[in-house]
Design a protein around this motif. Structure first.
Motif, PDB file in Angstrom:
ATOM      1  N   PRO A   1      23.796  20.021  -5.693  1.00 31.23           N
ATOM      2  CA  PRO A   1      24.005  18.603  -6.011  1.00 31.23           C
ATOM      3  C   PRO A   1      22.821  17.941  -6.704  1.00 31.23           C
ATOM      4  O   PRO A   1      23.013  17.124  -7.615  1.00 31.23           O
ATOM      5  CB  PRO A   1      24.267  17.981  -4.626  1.00 31.23           C
ATOM      6  CG  PRO A   1      24.829  19.090  -3.815  1.00 31.23           C
ATOM      7  CD  PRO A   1      24.109  20.326  -4.287  1.00 31.23           C
ATOM      8  N   PHE A   2      21.600  18.286  -6.306  1.00 26.32           N
ATOM      9  CA  PHE A   2      20.460  17.590  -6.895  1.00 26.32           C
ATOM     10  C   PHE A   2      20.120  18.125  -8.287  1.00 26.32           C
ATOM     11  O   PHE A   2      19.568  17.399  -9.101  1.00 26.32           O
ATOM     12  CB  PHE A   2      19.252  17.662  -5.956  1.00 26.32           C
ATOM     13  CG  PHE A   2      19.359  16.679  -4.829  1.00 26.32           C
ATOM     14  CD1 PHE A   2      18.808  15.414  -4.935  1.00 26.32           C
ATOM     15  CD2 PHE A   2      20.050  17.003  -3.675  1.00 26.32           C
ATOM     16  CE1 PHE A   2      18.925  14.491  -3.911  1.00 26.32           C
ATOM     17  CE2 PHE A   2      20.174  16.091  -2.645  1.00 26.32           C
ATOM     18  CZ  PHE A   2      19.615  14.826  -2.754  1.00 26.32           C
TER      19      PHE A   2
ATOM     20  N   TRP B   1      18.694  20.687  -2.931  1.00 25.90           N
ATOM     21  CA  TRP B   1      17.771  20.976  -4.029  1.00 25.90           C
ATOM     22  C   TRP B   1      17.777  22.466  -4.352  1.00 25.90           C
ATOM     23  O   TRP B   1      17.686  22.871  -5.504  1.00 25.90           O
ATOM     24  CB  TRP B   1      16.353  20.562  -3.647  1.00 25.90           C
ATOM     25  CG  TRP B   1      16.059  19.112  -3.821  1.00 25.90           C
ATOM     26  CD1 TRP B   1      15.908  18.173  -2.843  1.00 25.90           C
ATOM     27  CD2 TRP B   1      15.874  18.413  -5.062  1.00 25.90           C
ATOM     28  NE1 TRP B   1      15.631  16.939  -3.384  1.00 25.90           N
ATOM     29  CE2 TRP B   1      15.608  17.058  -4.750  1.00 25.90           C
ATOM     30  CE3 TRP B   1      15.908  18.803  -6.401  1.00 25.90           C
ATOM     31  CZ2 TRP B   1      15.365  16.092  -5.723  1.00 25.90           C
ATOM     32  CZ3 TRP B   1      15.671  17.843  -7.382  1.00 25.90           C
ATOM     33  CH2 TRP B   1      15.413  16.511  -7.037  1.00 25.90           C
TER      34      TRP B   1
ATOM     35  N   LYS C   1      22.475  18.819 -10.358  1.00 25.97           N
ATOM     36  CA  LYS C   1      23.452  18.056 -11.139  1.00 25.97           C
ATOM     37  C   LYS C   1      22.946  16.646 -11.422  1.00 25.97           C
ATOM     38  O   LYS C   1      23.164  16.097 -12.508  1.00 25.97           O
ATOM     39  CB  LYS C   1      24.793  18.007 -10.405  1.00 25.97           C
ATOM     40  CG  LYS C   1      25.503  19.347 -10.327  1.00 25.97           C
ATOM     41  CD  LYS C   1      26.759  19.272  -9.489  1.00 25.97           C
ATOM     42  CE  LYS C   1      27.829  18.443 -10.180  1.00 25.97           C
ATOM     43  NZ  LYS C   1      28.357  19.116 -11.378  1.00 25.97           N
ATOM     44  N   ARG C   2      22.254  16.058 -10.444  1.00 27.20           N
ATOM     45  CA  ARG C   2      21.700  14.715 -10.666  1.00 27.20           C
ATOM     46  C   ARG C   2      20.632  14.739 -11.755  1.00 27.20           C
ATOM     47  O   ARG C   2      20.560  13.846 -12.601  1.00 27.20           O
ATOM     48  CB  ARG C   2      21.116  14.172  -9.363  1.00 27.20           C
ATOM     49  CG  ARG C   2      22.140  13.907  -8.280  1.00 27.20           C
ATOM     50  CD  ARG C   2      21.526  13.161  -7.113  1.00 27.20           C
ATOM     51  NE  ARG C   2      22.431  13.067  -5.984  1.00 27.20           N
ATOM     52  CZ  ARG C   2      22.198  12.346  -4.898  1.00 27.20           C
ATOM     53  NH1 ARG C   2      21.055  11.668  -4.791  1.00 27.20           N
ATOM     54  NH2 ARG C   2      23.055  12.308  -3.905  1.00 27.20           N
TER      55      ARG C   2
ATOM     56  N   PHE D   1      14.461  13.034 -11.313  1.00 28.31           N
ATOM     57  CA  PHE D   1      15.059  12.359 -10.157  1.00 28.31           C
ATOM     58  C   PHE D   1      14.059  11.423  -9.494  1.00 28.31           C
ATOM     59  O   PHE D   1      14.359  10.256  -9.215  1.00 28.31           O
ATOM     60  CB  PHE D   1      15.556  13.403  -9.160  1.00 28.31           C
ATOM     61  CG  PHE D   1      16.126  12.808  -7.899  1.00 28.31           C
ATOM     62  CD1 PHE D   1      17.435  12.390  -7.839  1.00 28.31           C
ATOM     63  CD2 PHE D   1      15.332  12.655  -6.771  1.00 28.31           C
ATOM     64  CE1 PHE D   1      17.963  11.823  -6.676  1.00 28.31           C
ATOM     65  CE2 PHE D   1      15.840  12.104  -5.605  1.00 28.31           C
ATOM     66  CZ  PHE D   1      17.154  11.686  -5.565  1.00 28.31           C
TER      67      PHE D   1
ATOM     68  N   GLY E   1      25.453  15.275  -0.392  1.00 30.05           N
ATOM     69  CA  GLY E   1      25.901  14.629  -1.624  1.00 30.05           C
ATOM     70  C   GLY E   1      26.899  15.442  -2.422  1.00 30.05           C
ATOM     71  O   GLY E   1      27.132  15.164  -3.597  1.00 30.05           O
TER      72      GLY E   1
ATOM     73  N   LYS F   1      22.194  15.114 -15.169  1.00 32.97           N
ATOM     74  CA  LYS F   1      22.784  13.863 -15.654  1.00 32.97           C
ATOM     75  C   LYS F   1      21.715  12.962 -16.259  1.00 32.97           C
ATOM     76  O   LYS F   1      21.931  12.340 -17.317  1.00 32.97           O
ATOM     77  CB  LYS F   1      23.497  13.150 -14.497  1.00 32.97           C
ATOM     78  CG  LYS F   1      24.222  11.886 -14.903  1.00 32.97           C
ATOM     79  CD  LYS F   1      24.972  11.278 -13.729  1.00 32.97           C
ATOM     80  CE  LYS F   1      25.710  10.013 -14.135  1.00 32.97           C
ATOM     81  NZ  LYS F   1      26.440   9.414 -12.980  1.00 32.97           N
ATOM     82  N   ILE F   2      20.567  12.877 -15.607  1.00 35.34           N
ATOM     83  CA  ILE F   2      19.466  12.064 -16.132  1.00 35.34           C
ATOM     84  C   ILE F   2      18.968  12.642 -17.452  1.00 35.34           C
ATOM     85  O   ILE F   2      18.731  11.915 -18.429  1.00 35.34           O
ATOM     86  CB  ILE F   2      18.318  11.991 -15.109  1.00 35.34           C
ATOM     87  CG1 ILE F   2      18.780  11.259 -13.843  1.00 35.34           C
ATOM     88  CG2 ILE F   2      17.093  11.300 -15.707  1.00 35.34           C
ATOM     89  CD1 ILE F   2      17.812  11.377 -12.679  1.00 35.34           C
TER      90      ILE F   2
ATOM     91  N   HIS G   1      13.640   7.204  -8.366  1.00 34.76           N
ATOM     92  CA  HIS G   1      13.796   6.956  -6.930  1.00 34.76           C
ATOM     93  C   HIS G   1      12.477   6.805  -6.183  1.00 34.76           C
ATOM     94  O   HIS G   1      12.486   6.493  -4.999  1.00 34.76           O
ATOM     95  CB  HIS G   1      14.620   8.080  -6.300  1.00 34.76           C
ATOM     96  CG  HIS G   1      16.045   8.087  -6.741  1.00 34.76           C
ATOM     97  ND1 HIS G   1      17.028   7.362  -6.110  1.00 34.76           N
ATOM     98  CD2 HIS G   1      16.658   8.708  -7.776  1.00 34.76           C
ATOM     99  CE1 HIS G   1      18.182   7.541  -6.717  1.00 34.76           C
ATOM    100  NE2 HIS G   1      17.988   8.355  -7.726  1.00 34.76           N
TER     101      HIS G   1
END
Length: 466
Positions: A430-431, A348, A433-434, A197, A71, A437-438, A201
């Motif tokens: 990447p995770f 992660w 960063k996710r 996250f 990702g 964002k949340i 999901h």
């Protein structure tokens, strides 16, 4: 000749009855294994999905191709890289795929004359029924041809939404209520730093579960459902009259942690729960039935195995690949392809490791939302669950593994910058960063979340922002 490669996302070996699990999760996969060869100690090359499949189709580890993450906005695979589907197509095979990785990165559609996207716009998960509905007509239409077909099943992947009838054999619904507020085993998952996250999901989709064993049962049920879909695929091959001439390869891209090592229903961490993967090959008349290979093998071994199988293919130089043919192990001339496995992850958390028959060493560069020591060493004979880190009490062993890992990295980067270092410097994990964002949408900073990662805090802040 016909070749079908089946990737089963997030399938963990120790939840398969063919690998010793006591519950009947994989009766049909067991039958396929009895008709072919099962590799007891196969390991992922890189994790998770994007890096794994790139390694499988290129025959090279992520440190060689640069694809070490999942990702990431930074990664791109040059078209000059050898690519297994392209090699088969150039050799005259009809190439097809039922897959959705193209939506992640464009290179996953390279080489396929027929790329059937299995994603559905109205649901975020893909079930085996969908894959079969798309694959069966393709198989019918091309049954008279030499073909290479890639099928990607996602059922054991979160959010674990199996049909209800598959749940009951794995959870006592008559005597237990998985939503009973008296259960407390889900608190660690709901108050984990990775929770933002997984809330969207996974947890929101399965409901307010309080019993962690129920979530594990959902995973088992998904594996059992998948087993049924693989059975339907095999029966379709039989119906078409091509089962006996088809080389069938079943593999997991990575496993799944089911609460171990502070990982709640996901595939990160270089522990065996995630990096030990199933691998089964069947080809009647060519691959011996009922054989088990005990030695270490890795997913990059699949490409050279297939290139040797089709010896009229113009293939890359052997020393350009990081894998070795599995045929000597299949025919009994060898037992495995190597004496140690090098491991890598950068999604992660960022870490590399070494797995031998007796030890596991892990070096962590960035632990992300987890708490990890910089070095971990496990004696797998005495501690197969990898729960007692002996890096501090056995420093000479840890130092030797650390040196071996550094030598491996330096050999493969060959003057280039380590792609994992580039990822961490330029973009980070990447995770993480996710998650950030949340959290940002709820008015919470990463630092504030680390101080108090509670589900209630996230819910309260979300309400205030509405």
């Amino acid at each position: 000749m016909k070749i079908i490669m089946v990737s089963i996302d997030s399938l963990r070996t120790t939840r398969m009855s063919s690998y010793g699990y006591s519950k009947p999760t994989t009766p049909y996969l067991d039958q396929i294994a009895s008709e072919g060869t099962l590799f007891k100690n196969a390991y992922a090359t890189d994790i998770p999905t994007e890096a794994v499949h790139t390694a499988i189709f290129s025959g090279k580890t992520g440190i060689r191709t640069g694809i070490v993450s999942h990702g990431s906005a930074l990664t791109w695979l040059p078209r000059t890289e050898d690519w297994l589907p392209s090699i088969f197509r150039q050799a005259g095979f009809t190439t097809g795929a039922v897959d959705n990785l193209y939506q992640l990165k464009e290179w996953f559609a390279r080489g396929f004359q027929y790329y059937i996207n299995s994603s559905h716009p109205n649901q975020r998960w893909i079930d085996g029924e969908t894959v079969n509905q798309l694959a069966f007509p393709w198989l019918h239409d091309h049954k008279e041809e030499d073909f290479f077909l890639f099928l990607h099943y996602w059922d054991p992947h979160t959010p674990y939404l199996p049909p209800n009838e598959y749940i009951e054999p794995f959870y006592d619904m008559d005597n237990k209520d998985p939503f009973d507020p008296h259960y407390t085993s889900m608190k660690a998952a709901y108050n984990h730093t990775a929770y933002p996250f997984f809330k969207h999901h996974h947890f929101d989709l399965i409901g307010h579960v309080t019993d962690a064993e129920y979530v594990n049962a959902l995973y088992d049920a998904e594996v059992r459902y998948l087993d049924e879909k693989i059975k339907e695929l095999d029966e379709w091959l039989d119906h078409l009259g091509i089962k006996e001439e088809t080389l069938l390869i079943l593999f997991g891209d990575h496993g799944e942690s089911l609460t171990e090592h502070d990982i709640y229903w996901d595939h990160c961490g270089l522990y065996d729960t995630t990096v030990h993967v199933p691998l089964i090959m069947r080809w009647p008349g060519y691959i011996p039935a009922g054989k088990k290979v005990n030695g270490l093998v890795q997913q990059t071994d699949l490409m050279p195995t297939l290139l040797e199988t089709i010896n009229n293919i113009s293939c890359p130089e052997t020393d350009c690949l990081d894998g070795y043919s599995l045929w000597p192990s299949i025919t009994g001339r060898a037992d495995g392809t190597r004496d140690k496995i090098f491991l890598s992850e950068c999604a992660w958390q960022a870490a590399r490791g070494i797995r031998t028959p007796y030890y596991k060493f892990i070096r962590t560069y960035d632990s992300g939302p987890f708490q990890r020591p910089p070095r971990e060493l496990y004696n797998l004979e005495q501690d197969p669950a990898e729960t007692h880190n002996i890096a501090g009490t056995s420093p000479s062993y840890a130092d030797q593994f650390d040196q071996d890992l550094s030598s491996w990295v330096n050999h493969h980067v060959k003057g280039r910058e380590d792609p994992m270092a580039v990822q961490l410097r330029e973009e980070g994990l990447p995770f993480r960063k996710r998650i950030e964002k949340i959290l940002h949408s709820a008015g919470i900073t990463w630092e504030e979340w680390l101080q108090n990662p509670s589900r209630e805090k996230l819910t309260d802040q979300s309400r205030k922002s509405v």
